[in-house]
Design a protein around this motif. Structure first.
Motif, PDB file in Angstrom:
ATOM      1  N   GLN A   1       0.828  -1.197   0.000  1.00 33.57           N
ATOM      2  CA  GLN A   1       0.000   0.000   0.000  1.00 33.57           C
ATOM      3  C   GLN A   1       0.869   1.257   0.000  1.00 33.57           C
ATOM      4  N   ALA A   2       1.982   1.213   0.736  1.00 31.06           N
ATOM      5  CA  ALA A   2       2.895   2.355   0.758  1.00 31.06           C
ATOM      6  C   ALA A   2       3.525   2.589  -0.611  1.00 31.06           C
ATOM      7  N   VAL A   3       3.993   1.528  -1.239  1.00 30.48           N
ATOM      8  CA  VAL A   3       4.655   1.688  -2.525  1.00 30.48           C
ATOM      9  C   VAL A   3       3.661   2.074  -3.613  1.00 30.48           C
ATOM     10  N   ALA A   4       2.424   1.587  -3.511  1.00 29.06           N
ATOM     11  CA  ALA A   4       1.410   1.970  -4.492  1.00 29.06           C
ATOM     12  C   ALA A   4       1.136   3.470  -4.414  1.00 29.06           C
ATOM     13  N   GLY A   5       1.034   3.981  -3.197  1.00 28.05           N
ATOM     14  CA  GLY A   5       0.799   5.410  -3.044  1.00 28.05           C
ATOM     15  C   GLY A   5       1.918   6.249  -3.605  1.00 28.05           C
ATOM     16  N   ALA A   6       3.148   5.730  -3.551  1.00 28.47           N
ATOM     17  CA  ALA A   6       4.294   6.494  -4.027  1.00 28.47           C
ATOM     18  C   ALA A   6       4.517   6.359  -5.528  1.00 28.47           C
ATOM     19  N   LEU A   7       4.323   5.161  -6.075  1.00 29.64           N
ATOM     20  CA  LEU A   7       4.769   4.897  -7.437  1.00 29.64           C
ATOM     21  C   LEU A   7       3.659   4.647  -8.450  1.00 29.64           C
ATOM     22  N   VAL A   8       2.528   4.133  -8.029  1.00 32.41           N
ATOM     23  CA  VAL A   8       1.414   3.911  -8.963  1.00 32.41           C
ATOM     24  C   VAL A   8       0.120   4.389  -8.303  1.00 32.41           C
ATOM     25  N   PRO A   9       0.009   5.680  -8.069  1.00 35.35           N
ATOM     26  CA  PRO A   9      -1.149   6.199  -7.323  1.00 35.35           C
ATOM     27  C   PRO A   9      -2.488   5.875  -7.969  1.00 35.35           C
ATOM     28  N   GLY A  10      -2.504   5.644  -9.281  1.00 38.25           N
ATOM     29  CA  GLY A  10      -3.752   5.294  -9.941  1.00 38.25           C
ATOM     30  C   GLY A  10      -4.326   3.968  -9.488  1.00 38.25           C
ATOM     31  N   GLU A  11      -3.472   3.072  -8.994  1.00 34.65           N
ATOM     32  CA  GLU A  11      -3.908   1.760  -8.515  1.00 34.65           C
ATOM     33  C   GLU A  11      -4.060   1.723  -6.997  1.00 34.65           C
ATOM     34  N   ALA A  12      -3.552   2.745  -6.316  1.00 35.20           N
ATOM     35  CA  ALA A  12      -3.445   2.686  -4.863  1.00 35.20           C
ATOM     36  C   ALA A  12      -4.796   2.616  -4.169  1.00 35.20           C
ATOM     37  N   ARG A  13      -5.748   3.441  -4.602  1.00 36.71           N
ATOM     38  CA  ARG A  13      -7.037   3.485  -3.906  1.00 36.71           C
ATOM     39  C   ARG A  13      -7.797   2.171  -4.044  1.00 36.71           C
ATOM     40  N   ALA A  14      -7.750   1.573  -5.239  1.00 34.77           N
ATOM     41  CA  ALA A  14      -8.443   0.301  -5.450  1.00 34.77           C
ATOM     42  C   ALA A  14      -7.811  -0.803  -4.604  1.00 34.77           C
ATOM     43  N   PHE A  15      -6.479  -0.785  -4.498  1.00 36.06           N
ATOM     44  CA  PHE A  15      -5.818  -1.793  -3.666  1.00 36.06           C
ATOM     45  C   PHE A  15      -6.151  -1.589  -2.196  1.00 36.06           C
ATOM     46  N   GLU A  16      -6.149  -0.358  -1.736  1.00 38.46           N
ATOM     47  CA  GLU A  16      -6.485  -0.072  -0.338  1.00 38.46           C
ATOM     48  C   GLU A  16      -7.891  -0.559  -0.013  1.00 38.46           C
ATOM     49  N   ALA A  17      -8.821  -0.328  -0.939  1.00 35.36           N
ATOM     50  CA  ALA A  17     -10.197  -0.775  -0.719  1.00 35.36           C
ATOM     51  C   ALA A  17     -10.272  -2.300  -0.657  1.00 35.36           C
ATOM     52  N   ALA A  18      -9.525  -2.991  -1.544  1.00 29.34           N
ATOM     53  CA  ALA A  18      -9.531  -4.452  -1.542  1.00 29.34           C
ATOM     54  C   ALA A  18      -8.925  -4.995  -0.255  1.00 29.34           C
ATOM     55  N   ALA A  19      -7.895  -4.330   0.246  1.00 30.86           N
ATOM     56  CA  ALA A  19      -7.266  -4.774   1.496  1.00 30.86           C
ATOM     57  C   ALA A  19      -8.212  -4.601   2.676  1.00 30.86           C
ATOM     58  N   ARG A  20      -8.909  -3.479   2.735  1.00 31.26           N
ATOM     59  CA  ARG A  20      -9.847  -3.247   3.828  1.00 31.26           C
ATOM     60  C   ARG A  20     -11.008  -4.241   3.769  1.00 31.26           C
ATOM     61  N   GLU A  21     -11.507  -4.514   2.566  1.00 30.71           N
ATOM     62  CA  GLU A  21     -12.598  -5.467   2.424  1.00 30.71           C
ATOM     63  C   GLU A  21     -12.156  -6.876   2.835  1.00 30.71           C
TER      64      GLU A  21
END
Length: 461
Positions: free
Chosen positions: A314-334
């Protein structure tokens, strides 16, 4: 492979291409046709150990070091850990684990040999193959008894042609990550899954970080010749893709009932150890060691999934591929939320999480990497949004390994001098100290040390 054949190849390298091509075909005929077609044999470490191949005492080869076997066998360093893997099964801990689980001799137990040796199928073992080699060359580079053993060390062979002939392309970060994860996280292959029962019997906790582990096991020089043959491999890419593939592997395995469950209970291998292994007291004045974790929306008292790699990804997604970060964060929380609903819901959410991690892996492997990415990732790992999630030992270990390996990358790239890095390592050492002993882990102390190290690195931009 013997020194005689290697000398022949050296002489052939100066001859016309057509002659060299015929020689390649001639040597390939020495190996079984079935091996070249798709059922290659495992020839063992001895097939690589000639003095003109990878068995020199000193690394002074013209193209590759040629002392790779000596590095693999180094008795006192992490570089030799793979060669010692089989031998530890006969040690006290190996014997105790096998006895507790009723496995018989650990040195003959398939549940152990899948990762403590190159556990080739019986019908694919060559004349010099032996389990006692431990985790040998072919565990990582692939079975050598097909076409590539005969071809890989002389012109006209190239890295691409060797890969086409069956050599495992470890220069590809996703391939490398999955080869390592088979044993350093687990796989669906025979003997490659560490159960909670194994850990209860004494097996060490399994941990994985691709760039750091690659550095510890490196037996080649990443010089100009290597770059010309295989390209330059960014440490940040290796680390990031490793985190993504670890999350994907965790989700894929957990989504399968035969791995997710152990009888009537969940397979606790997947869960955070400290959620259960805490001091127990029934006195009137409790000492609560639980900390609320903002990334885990689960009912109080439920054991949480071990999300060490999820936090890092989640940290690296926010830094390097922000377009994918929110969807990954949502999948992790779910996924975490589904843990409080039911096993079927959790497995379905695990599949979705694995798919998101796979998309991140593809994006991280494909993007270019400049000189500032390591600074950005380090800042996010120790930042206000991520650091509150370091409530558990496992996630904290991943965080300090990440900062350490990314600092090393900055030194190699010339962004930070060795002297400046030395001044920062005191804070990193304190962070390591905070996770040195699981029973003595103190989240607040760890977060303070990590923040100090990251702040010092950030000021050097």
């Amino acid at each position: 492979m013997t020194g005689v054949w290697a000398d022949c190849w050296a002489r052939l390298a100066a001859r016309p291409l057509a002659v060299r091509g015929l020689a390649v075909i001639g040597l390939a005929l020495l190996y079984p046709v079935a091996g070249a077609i798709g059922n290659p044999t495992f020839e063992g470490v001895a097939s690589c150990a000639g003095s003109t191949c990878h068995g020199r005492a000193e690394g002074n080869g013209a193209v590759v070091r040629q002392d790779e076997i000596a590095t693999w066998q180094e008795p006192s360093s992490p570089a030799g850990a793979h060669s010692r893997a089989y031998a530890v099964l006969a040690g006290r801990r190996g014997q105790q684990i096998a006895a507790s689980l009723g496995l018989g001799k650990a040195t003959a137990a398939p549940a152990c040999l899948g990762c403590h040796s190159t556990y080739a199928p019986t019908g694919q073992r060559g004349a010099r193959f032996t389990l006692t080699d431990g985790v040998g060359c072919e565990s990582c580079h692939g079975a050598s008894g097909g076409a590539w053993l005969a071809e890989h060390y002389a012109l006209p062979a190239t890295h691409a042609s060797n890969v086409a002939a069956g050599l495992t392309p470890l220069d590809d970060p996703r391939t490398r990550a999955n080869v390592c994860l088979d044993c350093h996280y687990g796989s669906a292959k025979p003997g490659q899954f560490v159960t909670h029962a194994m850990m209860a019997a004494g097996h060490p906790r399994v941990s994985f970080e691709l760039d750091l582990f690659s550095a510890l096991q490196q037996h080649h020089n990443a010089d100009a010749d290597y770059a010309a043959r295989k390209g330059t491999l960014s440490s940040v890419r290796l680390w990031a893709v490793g985190q993504a593939e670890a999350v994907r592997r965790a989700g894929q395995l957990f989504a399968q009932p035969r791995f997710a469950m152990e009888g009537a209970f969940p397979q606790f291998y997947f869960y955070d150890c400290h959620s259960c292994h805490r001091t127990i007291t029934d006195g009137p004045h409790r000492k609560l060691t639980f900390e609320t974790n903002p990334g885990r929306p689960i009912p109080f008292g439920n054991p949480p999934f071990n999300d060490e790699n999820i936090i890092m990804l989640q940290a690296v997604a926010g830094a390097l591929v922000p377009g994918e970060a929110r969807a990954f964060e949502a999948a992790a929380r779910e996924f975490h939320k589904a843990m409080g609903v039911g096993s079927a819901e959790a497995r379905t959410a695990a599949q979705a999480l694995a798919a998101r991690a796979g998309a991140l892996s593809e994006a991280l492997a494909a993007r270019g990497y400049g000189s500032g990415e390591a600074f950005r990732v380090i800042a996010i790992i120790a930042g206000e949004a991520t650091s509150p999630r370091f409530t558990d030992y496992a996630g904290s270990v991943q965080a300090v390994m990440a900062v350490d390996t990314l600092l090393n990358a900055l030194v190699r790239e010339g962004r930070i001098t060795q002297g400046a890095a030395t001044g920062i390592r005191g804070d990193i050492a304190r962070a390591y100290k905070a996770v040195e002993e699981p029973n003595a882990y103190r989240p607040a102390d760890f977060r303070t040390a990590l923040k100090a190290a990251a702040g010092a690195i950030g000021r050097l931009q």
